[in-house]
Design a protein around this motif. Sequence first.
Motif, PDB file in Angstrom:
ATOM      1  N   ASN A 112      -7.788   4.417   7.029  1.00  0.00           N
ATOM      2  CA  ASN A 112      -7.204   5.574   6.070  1.00  0.00           C
ATOM      3  C   ASN A 112      -5.518   5.338   5.973  1.00  0.00           C
ATOM      4  N   SER A 113      -5.056   5.060   6.996  1.00  0.00           N
ATOM      5  CA  SER A 113      -3.407   4.730   6.846  1.00  0.00           C
ATOM      6  C   SER A 113      -3.039   3.560   6.273  1.00  0.00           C
ATOM      7  N   ILE A 114      -3.979   2.524   6.432  1.00  0.00           N
ATOM      8  CA  ILE A 114      -3.777   1.214   5.629  1.00  0.00           C
ATOM      9  C   ILE A 114      -4.245   1.362   4.213  1.00  0.00           C
ATOM     10  N   VAL A 115      -4.958   2.265   3.836  1.00  0.00           N
ATOM     11  CA  VAL A 115      -5.332   2.586   2.287  1.00  0.00           C
ATOM     12  C   VAL A 115      -3.998   3.368   1.647  1.00  0.00           C
ATOM     13  N   LEU A 116      -3.547   4.277   2.356  1.00  0.00           N
ATOM     14  CA  LEU A 116      -2.294   5.067   1.933  1.00  0.00           C
ATOM     15  C   LEU A 116      -1.108   4.086   1.722  1.00  0.00           C
ATOM     16  N   LEU A 117      -0.976   3.241   2.625  1.00  0.00           N
ATOM     17  CA  LEU A 117       0.163   2.435   2.560  1.00  0.00           C
ATOM     18  C   LEU A 117      -0.157   1.103   1.785  1.00  0.00           C
ATOM     19  N   ASN A 118      -1.192   1.028   1.332  1.00  0.00           N
ATOM     20  CA  ASN A 118      -1.584  -0.163   0.310  1.00  0.00           C
ATOM     21  C   ASN A 118      -1.745   0.335  -0.968  1.00  0.00           C
ATOM     22  N   SER A 119      -1.492   1.782  -1.300  1.00  0.00           N
ATOM     23  CA  SER A 119      -1.422   2.181  -2.485  1.00  0.00           C
ATOM     24  C   SER A 119      -0.215   1.764  -3.503  1.00  0.00           C
ATOM     25  N   ASP A 120      -0.243   2.069  -4.450  1.00  0.00           N
ATOM     26  CA  ASP A 120       0.831   1.592  -5.478  1.00  0.00           C
ATOM     27  C   ASP A 120       2.035   2.533  -5.128  1.00  0.00           C
ATOM     28  N   LEU A 121       1.908   3.637  -4.666  1.00  0.00           N
ATOM     29  CA  LEU A 121       3.191   4.426  -4.181  1.00  0.00           C
ATOM     30  C   LEU A 121       4.050   3.682  -3.102  1.00  0.00           C
ATOM     31  N   TYR A 122       3.397   3.004  -2.029  1.00  0.00           N
ATOM     32  CA  TYR A 122       4.092   2.410  -1.004  1.00  0.00           C
ATOM     33  C   TYR A 122       3.912   0.874  -1.314  1.00  0.00           C
ATOM     34  N   GLY A 123       2.883   0.354  -1.768  1.00  0.00           N
ATOM     35  CA  GLY A 123       2.871  -1.149  -2.035  1.00  0.00           C
ATOM     36  C   GLY A 123       2.735  -2.209  -0.826  1.00  0.00           C
ATOM     37  N   TYR A 124       2.482  -1.844   0.340  1.00  0.00           N
ATOM     38  CA  TYR A 124       2.409  -2.687   1.371  1.00  0.00           C
ATOM     39  C   TYR A 124       1.228  -3.598   1.261  1.00  0.00           C
ATOM     40  N   LYS A 125       1.293  -4.910   1.782  1.00  0.00           N
ATOM     41  CA  LYS A 125      -0.089  -5.920   1.601  1.00  0.00           C
ATOM     42  C   LYS A 125      -0.671  -6.018   3.061  1.00  0.00           C
TER      43      LYS A 125
END
Length: 87
Positions: free
Chosen positions: A43-56
């Motif tokens: 769930n945390s990975i999905v959040l930070l992978n989102s366009d808002l944060y853009g982490y890969k």
Amino acid sequence: MQAINRVRAAEFLGVTRAADPAPVMLNALYSAQFETEALLILNSIVLLNSDLYGYKFSIDQSKINPEFMGEKSEVMRRITFLNAQAN
């Protein structure tokens, strides 16, 4: 559940853009002992992978506990979602 505490700290650092959270989160995912723990991490990975944060995040599925990877697994569902976002 120490891994989840590390993930929450890494999530904060990622949200505030103080550090790349990917290495800590992936290590926690690979060492998760319970499926619910893996789901919280994803769930945390999905959040930070989102366009808002853009982490890969490059998730190596072979490193995840195989017990979490069944056909109807929520872990597998989230990984499928993340893979679709990458394409």
